[in-house]
Motif scaffolding. Structure first.
Motif, PDB file in Angstrom:
ATOM      1  N   ASN A  25       1.088  -3.334   6.524  1.00  0.00           N
ATOM      2  CA  ASN A  25       1.993  -2.412   7.218  1.00  0.00           C
ATOM      3  C   ASN A  25       1.545  -0.973   7.009  1.00  0.00           C
ATOM      4  N   SER A  26       1.916  -0.104   7.939  1.00  0.00           N
ATOM      5  CA  SER A  26       1.439   1.284   7.903  1.00  0.00           C
ATOM      6  C   SER A  26       2.107   2.115   6.818  1.00  0.00           C
ATOM      7  N   CYS A  27       3.137   1.578   6.158  1.00  0.00           N
ATOM      8  CA  CYS A  27       3.761   2.279   5.027  1.00  0.00           C
ATOM      9  C   CYS A  27       3.147   1.858   3.692  1.00  0.00           C
ATOM     10  N   GLU A  28       2.163   0.965   3.735  1.00  0.00           N
ATOM     11  CA  GLU A  28       1.442   0.522   2.540  1.00  0.00           C
ATOM     12  C   GLU A  28       2.386  -0.085   1.494  1.00  0.00           C
ATOM     13  N   ILE A  29       3.345  -0.871   1.966  1.00  0.00           N
ATOM     14  CA  ILE A  29       4.221  -1.618   1.059  1.00  0.00           C
ATOM     15  C   ILE A  29       3.541  -2.947   0.787  1.00  0.00           C
ATOM     16  N   ARG A  30       2.900  -3.060  -0.365  1.00  0.00           N
ATOM     17  CA  ARG A  30       2.080  -4.222  -0.663  1.00  0.00           C
ATOM     18  C   ARG A  30       2.626  -4.993  -1.855  1.00  0.00           C
ATOM     19  N   GLY A  31       2.419  -6.298  -1.845  1.00  0.00           N
ATOM     20  CA  GLY A  31       2.742  -7.114  -3.002  1.00  0.00           C
ATOM     21  C   GLY A  31       3.788  -8.179  -2.776  1.00  0.00           C
ATOM     22  N   LEU A  32       4.606  -8.065  -1.725  1.00  0.00           N
ATOM     23  CA  LEU A  32       5.673  -9.036  -1.507  1.00  0.00           C
ATOM     24  C   LEU A  32       5.126 -10.451  -1.336  1.00  0.00           C
ATOM     25  N   HIS A  33       4.088 -10.588  -0.517  1.00  0.00           N
ATOM     26  CA  HIS A  33       3.514 -11.905  -0.267  1.00  0.00           C
ATOM     27  C   HIS A  33       2.855 -12.465  -1.525  1.00  0.00           C
ATOM     28  N   HIS A  34       2.145 -11.632  -2.247  1.00  0.00           N
ATOM     29  CA  HIS A  34       1.471 -12.039  -3.482  1.00  0.00           C
ATOM     30  C   HIS A  34       2.492 -12.494  -4.523  1.00  0.00           C
ATOM     31  N   ILE A  35       3.591 -11.755  -4.665  1.00  0.00           N
ATOM     32  CA  ILE A  35       4.639 -12.110  -5.625  1.00  0.00           C
ATOM     33  C   ILE A  35       5.223 -13.476  -5.277  1.00  0.00           C
ATOM     34  N   CYS A  36       5.513 -13.690  -3.997  1.00  0.00           N
ATOM     35  CA  CYS A  36       6.080 -14.959  -3.549  1.00  0.00           C
ATOM     36  C   CYS A  36       5.115 -16.118  -3.828  1.00  0.00           C
ATOM     37  N   LEU A  37       3.859 -15.955  -3.448  1.00  0.00           N
ATOM     38  CA  LEU A  37       2.872 -17.015  -3.651  1.00  0.00           C
ATOM     39  C   LEU A  37       2.711 -17.362  -5.128  1.00  0.00           C
ATOM     40  N   THR A  38       2.716 -16.335  -5.981  1.00  0.00           N
ATOM     41  CA  THR A  38       2.541 -16.564  -7.418  1.00  0.00           C
ATOM     42  C   THR A  38       3.726 -17.327  -7.997  1.00  0.00           C
ATOM     43  N   LEU A  39       4.938 -16.936  -7.607  1.00  0.00           N
ATOM     44  CA  LEU A  39       6.128 -17.620  -8.104  1.00  0.00           C
ATOM     45  C   LEU A  39       6.143 -19.083  -7.667  1.00  0.00           C
ATOM     46  N   LEU A  40       5.837 -19.331  -6.395  1.00  0.00           N
ATOM     47  CA  LEU A  40       5.847 -20.709  -5.901  1.00  0.00           C
ATOM     48  C   LEU A  40       4.724 -21.539  -6.513  1.00  0.00           C
ATOM     49  N   HIS A  41       3.566 -20.924  -6.694  1.00  0.00           N
ATOM     50  CA  HIS A  41       2.420 -21.639  -7.260  1.00  0.00           C
ATOM     51  C   HIS A  41       2.711 -22.117  -8.681  1.00  0.00           C
ATOM     52  N   ASN A  42       3.481 -21.318  -9.436  1.00  0.00           N
ATOM     53  CA  ASN A  42       3.763 -21.654 -10.828  1.00  0.00           C
ATOM     54  C   ASN A  42       5.095 -22.365 -11.015  1.00  0.00           C
ATOM     55  N   ALA A  43       5.807 -22.621  -9.922  1.00  0.00           N
ATOM     56  CA  ALA A  43       7.137 -23.232 -10.028  1.00  0.00           C
ATOM     57  C   ALA A  43       7.088 -24.597 -10.698  1.00  0.00           C
ATOM     58  N   GLY A  44       5.957 -25.297 -10.604  1.00  0.00           N
ATOM     59  CA  GLY A  44       5.838 -26.601 -11.219  1.00  0.00           C
ATOM     60  C   GLY A  44       5.955 -26.575 -12.727  1.00  0.00           C
TER      61      GLY A  44
END
Length: 263
Positions: free
Chosen positions: A70-89
């Motif tokens: 996005n043009s406001c450079e709000i980064r990290g939401l997708h990475h945070i979600c993927l990391t949480l789900l990946h480690n949920a096990g």
């Protein structure tokens, strides 16, 4: 100002704020003061994000992916979600539920609020940050992460704190998850900062000890009150009046000193 000097100044300011535990700074107000001129999402980018949000579901990380590039450079939401789900096990059934509910809360909030928020980057950032501050404690994410804090290793990196964004809000949240998590975050960030900036970071060690064990042994300051679990309303349980008075007297000697605040 030379780029290297500017970055060193930024690091110094972050560490000074950390010593003062500036958790109440208004991120929108700070961002608007630092951003000249005021930035906005482009019309095209706004339409793309809105379309993506409307077609995304409640489950998974599709909603968060809408904010990539996005043009406001709000980064990290997708990475945070993927990391949480990946480690949920690694979490128990209750921990998995906490993670899924917190992410669903964020996804629903983004879809409901994005169309109503101004295109100003400061307003969009505050919308994202406020959802993090609401959803993480509301769904007791601390209880899922406290016994598996190592799963946050990919998200707690010194370089991810620049430019400030969702990673900063996540770090601030983790600092409220108890002394063990607080110390782990502190050691990790202090070590990473020292690797890049050496004495610039270590010079704050005397005023920003990582935990009670880092306080000089000759000090007469009483030990700090152990942070309490975050309740469903996202507030820490309050200490007794006596403990609160002792905590205020000992704060300068026992504060962690790694809190960073998203402008």
């Amino acid at each position: 100002m030379a780029p290297e000097m500017h970055l060193k100044l930024s690091v110094s300011l972050v560490l000074l704020m950390a010593c003062q535990q500036v958790l109440t700074t208004d991120p929108v107000e700070t961002q608007e003061k630092l951003s000249q001129p005021k930035r906005r999402l482009s019309l095209q980018n706004t339409a793309e994000i809105q379309s993506c949000l409307m077609s995304s579901g409640d489950v998974g990380c599709g909603t968060f992916q809408c904010f990539n590039n996005n043009s406001c450079e709000i980064r990290g939401l997708h990475h945070i979600c993927l990391t949480l789900l990946h480690n949920a096990g690694r979490y128990d059934s209750q921990g998995k539920s906490f993670v899924k509910d917190a992410l669903r809360c964020m996804a629903l909030g983004l879809r409901q609020r994005f169309s109503c928020v101004s295109r100003r980057c400061g307003a969009v950032r505050e919308m994202v940050f406020s959802l993090q501050r609401e959803c993480y404690p509301k769904h007791q994410l601390c209880l899922a992460l406290r016994d598996h804090v190592d799963t946050m290793g990919d998200l707690v990196h010194f370089h991810l704190l620049f430019p400030p964004g969702p990673y900063v809000e996540l770090v601030n949240f983790l600092l409220g998850c108890g002394e063990e998590v607080r110390s782990w975050v502190g050691r990790r960030l202090r070590s990473q900062c020292s690797q890049h900036w050496g004495a610039l970071c270590s010079s704050f060690s005397s005023t920003c000890p990582l935990s009670q064990s880092d306080v000089p042994q000759h000090t007469t300051v009483p030990p700090p009150t152990m942070p309490q679990p975050i309740t469903g309303q996202g507030q820490l349980q309050q200490p007794t009046r006596t403990a609160d008075q002792e905590d205020r007297r000992g704060r300068n000697a026992t504060d962690l000193g790694v809190t960073v605040t998203a402008p």
